[in-house]
Scaffold this motif. Structure first.
Motif, PDB file in Angstrom:
ATOM      1  N   ALA A 185       0.840  -1.201   0.000  1.00 10.82           N
ATOM      2  CA  ALA A 185       0.000   0.000   0.000  1.00 10.82           C
ATOM      3  C   ALA A 185       0.875   1.251   0.000  1.00 10.82           C
ATOM      4  O   ALA A 185       0.576   2.238  -0.679  1.00 10.82           O
ATOM      5  CB  ALA A 185      -0.927  -0.005   1.206  1.00 10.82           C
ATOM      6  N   LYS A 186       1.988   1.201   0.747  1.00 11.75           N
ATOM      7  CA  LYS A 186       2.884   2.369   0.791  1.00 11.75           C
ATOM      8  C   LYS A 186       3.502   2.637  -0.577  1.00 11.75           C
ATOM      9  O   LYS A 186       3.606   3.779  -1.014  1.00 11.75           O
ATOM     10  CB  LYS A 186       3.994   2.151   1.824  1.00 11.75           C
ATOM     11  N   GLU A 189       0.828   4.093  -2.853  1.00  9.58           N
ATOM     12  CA  GLU A 189       0.576   5.508  -2.561  1.00  9.58           C
ATOM     13  C   GLU A 189       1.734   6.353  -3.085  1.00  9.58           C
ATOM     14  O   GLU A 189       1.550   7.441  -3.620  1.00  9.58           O
ATOM     15  CB  GLU A 189       0.402   5.736  -1.054  1.00  9.58           C
ATOM     16  N   GLN A 192       1.541   7.104  -6.700  1.00  9.15           N
ATOM     17  CA  GLN A 192       0.595   8.199  -6.964  1.00  9.15           C
ATOM     18  C   GLN A 192       1.236   9.559  -6.712  1.00  9.15           C
ATOM     19  O   GLN A 192       0.967  10.534  -7.413  1.00  9.15           O
ATOM     20  CB  GLN A 192      -0.658   8.057  -6.091  1.00  9.15           C
ATOM     21  N   GLU A 193       2.083   9.617  -5.666  1.00 10.95           N
ATOM     22  CA  GLU A 193       2.764  10.881  -5.380  1.00 10.95           C
ATOM     23  C   GLU A 193       3.795  11.203  -6.462  1.00 10.95           C
ATOM     24  O   GLU A 193       3.945  12.339  -6.893  1.00 10.95           O
ATOM     25  CB  GLU A 193       3.493  10.798  -4.024  1.00 10.95           C
ATOM     26  N   GLN A 208      -5.195  -6.228  -9.884  1.00 15.95           N
ATOM     27  CA  GLN A 208      -5.849  -5.261  -9.011  1.00 15.95           C
ATOM     28  C   GLN A 208      -4.927  -4.079  -8.747  1.00 15.95           C
ATOM     29  O   GLN A 208      -5.361  -2.950  -8.624  1.00 15.95           O
ATOM     30  CB  GLN A 208      -6.250  -5.910  -7.684  1.00 15.95           C
ATOM     31  N   ALA A 211      -5.058  -1.886 -11.626  1.00 15.86           N
ATOM     32  CA  ALA A 211      -6.328  -1.155 -11.593  1.00 15.86           C
ATOM     33  C   ALA A 211      -6.253   0.016 -10.624  1.00 15.86           C
ATOM     34  O   ALA A 211      -6.734   1.107 -10.909  1.00 15.86           O
ATOM     35  CB  ALA A 211      -7.459  -2.099 -11.192  1.00 15.86           C
ATOM     36  N   ARG A 212      -5.635  -0.238  -9.472  1.00 15.13           N
ATOM     37  CA  ARG A 212      -5.601   0.801  -8.436  1.00 15.13           C
ATOM     38  C   ARG A 212      -4.705   1.978  -8.808  1.00 15.13           C
ATOM     39  O   ARG A 212      -5.021   3.117  -8.502  1.00 15.13           O
ATOM     40  CB  ARG A 212      -5.099   0.210  -7.105  1.00 15.13           C
ATOM     41  N   THR A 231      -7.322   2.944 -17.896  1.00 12.35           N
ATOM     42  CA  THR A 231      -7.493   1.846 -16.946  1.00 12.35           C
ATOM     43  C   THR A 231      -8.973   1.609 -16.628  1.00 12.35           C
ATOM     44  O   THR A 231      -9.424   0.470 -16.558  1.00 12.35           O
ATOM     45  CB  THR A 231      -6.699   2.152 -15.664  1.00 12.35           C
ATOM     46  N   GLY A 232      -9.716   2.698 -16.472  1.00  8.80           N
ATOM     47  CA  GLY A 232     -11.149   2.572 -16.181  1.00  8.80           C
ATOM     48  C   GLY A 232     -11.884   1.814 -17.281  1.00  8.80           C
ATOM     49  O   GLY A 232     -12.808   1.043 -17.014  1.00  8.80           O
ATOM     50  N   PHE A 235     -10.829  -2.093 -17.280  1.00  7.22           N
ATOM     51  CA  PHE A 235     -11.364  -2.919 -16.192  1.00  7.22           C
ATOM     52  C   PHE A 235     -12.885  -2.868 -16.061  1.00  7.22           C
ATOM     53  O   PHE A 235     -13.450  -3.565 -15.221  1.00  7.22           O
ATOM     54  CB  PHE A 235     -10.701  -2.551 -14.858  1.00  7.22           C
TER      55      PHE A 235
END
Lengths: 252, 223
Positions: A185-186, A189, A192-193, A208, A211-212, A231-232, A235
């Motif tokens: 998860a880190k 994230e 994304q940054e 997944q 996707a995220r 991506t949207g 999926f």
């Protein structure tokens, strides 16, 4: 189009007589995250490694077609491969810190580039560790061995090491597959940054995860780029049946 | 850890709130157009329903996309499934307000059958129930959601009393007023249905907060 960062044109890749990539064409825009998915052996890692010419170190490989980064063909005749790799950083599946201190791991790329200014190196190391979301966890132990870090921390250290030499593009080959969910998860994230400053391509077995975190997703299969879209879209309403079969687990 | 996902959930929540605000205004204006015999206001309610419908599509797409791309678990999952149901309920509330506005239009040129007392009262109750249900969702306030559910009998009682009055005091005595009486009965029914939708939202909100199922199990409300 100045937002176009990477332009792959009719790219073919051969290991000896085996063709691993077939006529791949793909445009990647600046500050986007591209997720690359597909079954084992579909060519996704080969594709990723082509983008900073990491495949050059393998014997008996051959490429056809072009890969333009910022409009410049990285397979052109007068291209310095070191410059390519400086611009296109890479993070691997298994974290691979050097047997050095945390500080020296991040400083390494700067030192081999001939930078001697200690102040500059120290500030760059700090900045890179911050950008890799690791600084707070290691700032009091920069002189400890990198091997003293957890797996997730080592992976972020490798990301910091890649960031230190100021690449534009980050290639990530399953950067979280050996990590537990919290560390994963880190890293997600963090990606994304990072995308506000970098263009990121990430190979992942974990659909997944693609996707995220990704803006665009590329589905590879048997060396071909089957589908490449938002991506949207991939999926929720993929255009090709084979993509649908893969992402819904109906494959084979 | 602050998650990017939380920003997306917040955006979804904001869209639901904007949509709910439009629906609350629609109910208010529909009933007001009846009281004031204001044709323009009624037509405005009917026209503005397109905005609510538009929100429904946007929110539906966002929920599907979040389910596909984020694979939410536990409270995140309950949040999104609740948002999908609320989306449907709020859109339906918008449609009920349109029904009221249409009946109001049919009465604009006719003399008022009786002074309007219970219908505006029911409208206020229904609007408050919708508002409280949405607030309960936003603030994850189980007590408030429960309170909405407990108000439903009051809305039902007003509806029944309006029905009785219109049937026995008006239609039974003077058949020529049946068209106006029936229009008022239908408006009353629409308002009562709005209250039911608010109850439904509240039941979903209670499920979202603590995974407690009170729908079809009113006894669980006491726990």
């Amino acid at each position: 189009m100045d937002r176009l960062k990477i332009c792959v044109e009719d790219f073919n890749f051969y290991y000896g007589n085996v063709q691993a990539l077939k006529n791949i064409s793909m445009n990647v825009y600046k500050n986007s995250v591209v997720g690359i998915i597909g079954p084992s052996g579909c060519g996704k890692s080969t594709f990723l490694r082509s983008l900073n010419r990491m495949n050059d170190v393998i014997n008996n490989v051959r490429v056809e077609g072009n890969v333009f980064i910022d409009g410049k063909n990285i397979f052109g005749s007068n291209v310095d491969v070191v410059d390519v790799r400086k611009k296109v950083g890479m993070v691997f599946q298994k974290s691979n810190p050097f047997p050095k201190t945390i500080f020296e791991n991040v400083a390494y790329g700067l030192r081999i580039n001939g930078i001697k200014d200690k102040k500059y190196i120290a500030s760059k190391v700090e900045r890179s560790l911050m950008d890799a979301a690791l600084w707070d966890e290691v700032k009091d132990r920069l002189n400890e061995s990198a091997f003293a870090l957890s797996g997730g921390q080592q992976q972020r250290l490798c990301i910091a090491r890649a960031l230190a030499v100021e690449p534009d593009i980050l290639l990530m080959d399953e950067p979280a597959s050996a990590l537990d969910p919290t560390s994963t998860a880190k890293i997600e994230e963090l990606i994304q940054e990072l995308k506000s400053n970098y263009t990121i391509l990430i190979v992942t077995h974990n659909m997944q995860q693609a996707a995220r975190i990704s803006d665009m997703t590329a589905f590879f299969m048997l060396g071909e780029l089957i589908e490449f879209d938002q991506t949207g879209t991939i999926f929720t309403r993929p255009k090709k049946k084979i993509t649908e079969d893969y992402i819904t687990g109906r494959f084979g | 850890m602050q998650r990017h996902f939380d920003d997306e959930l917040q955006k979804l929540k904001n869209n639901l709130l904007s949509m709910a605000a439009l629906a609350e205004t629609a109910i208010h204006n529909a009933v007001r157009s009846l009281e004031k015999k204001d044709r323009n206001m009624a037509e405005e309610v009917i026209k503005n329903d397109a905005h609510i419908d538009n929100f429904e599509n946007i929110i539906e797409a966002a929920c599907v996309s979040l389910l596909a791309l984020r694979q939410p678990m536990a409270q995140d999952l309950r949040f999104i499934t609740t948002a999908m149901k609320m989306n449907m309920e709020i859109e339906a509330i918008g449609d009920l307000a349109v029904n009221i506005a249409q009946r109001s239009l049919s009465l604009v040129d006719k003399p008022m059958l009786k002074p309007l007392i219970d219908i505006p009262k029911l409208s206020v109750i229904a609007q408050k129930m919708v508002k409280d249900a949405i607030d309960a969702f936003v603030n994850k306030d189980e007590a408030l959601a429960k309170n909405v559910i407990l108000q439903d009998p009051q809305a039902n009682a007003i509806r029944t009393s309006v029905y009785n009055e219109l049937i026995y005091d008006h239609i039974a005595k003077d058949g020529t007023c049946a068209d106006r009486a029936i229009a008022l009965m239908l408006i009353t029914r629409d308002l009562e249905r709005i209250a039911d939708r608010a109850v439904s939202i509240s039941e979903d909100v209670i499920y979202m907060i603590g995974a407690k199922i009170v729908k079809h199990h009113p006894e669980n409300l006491e726990q």
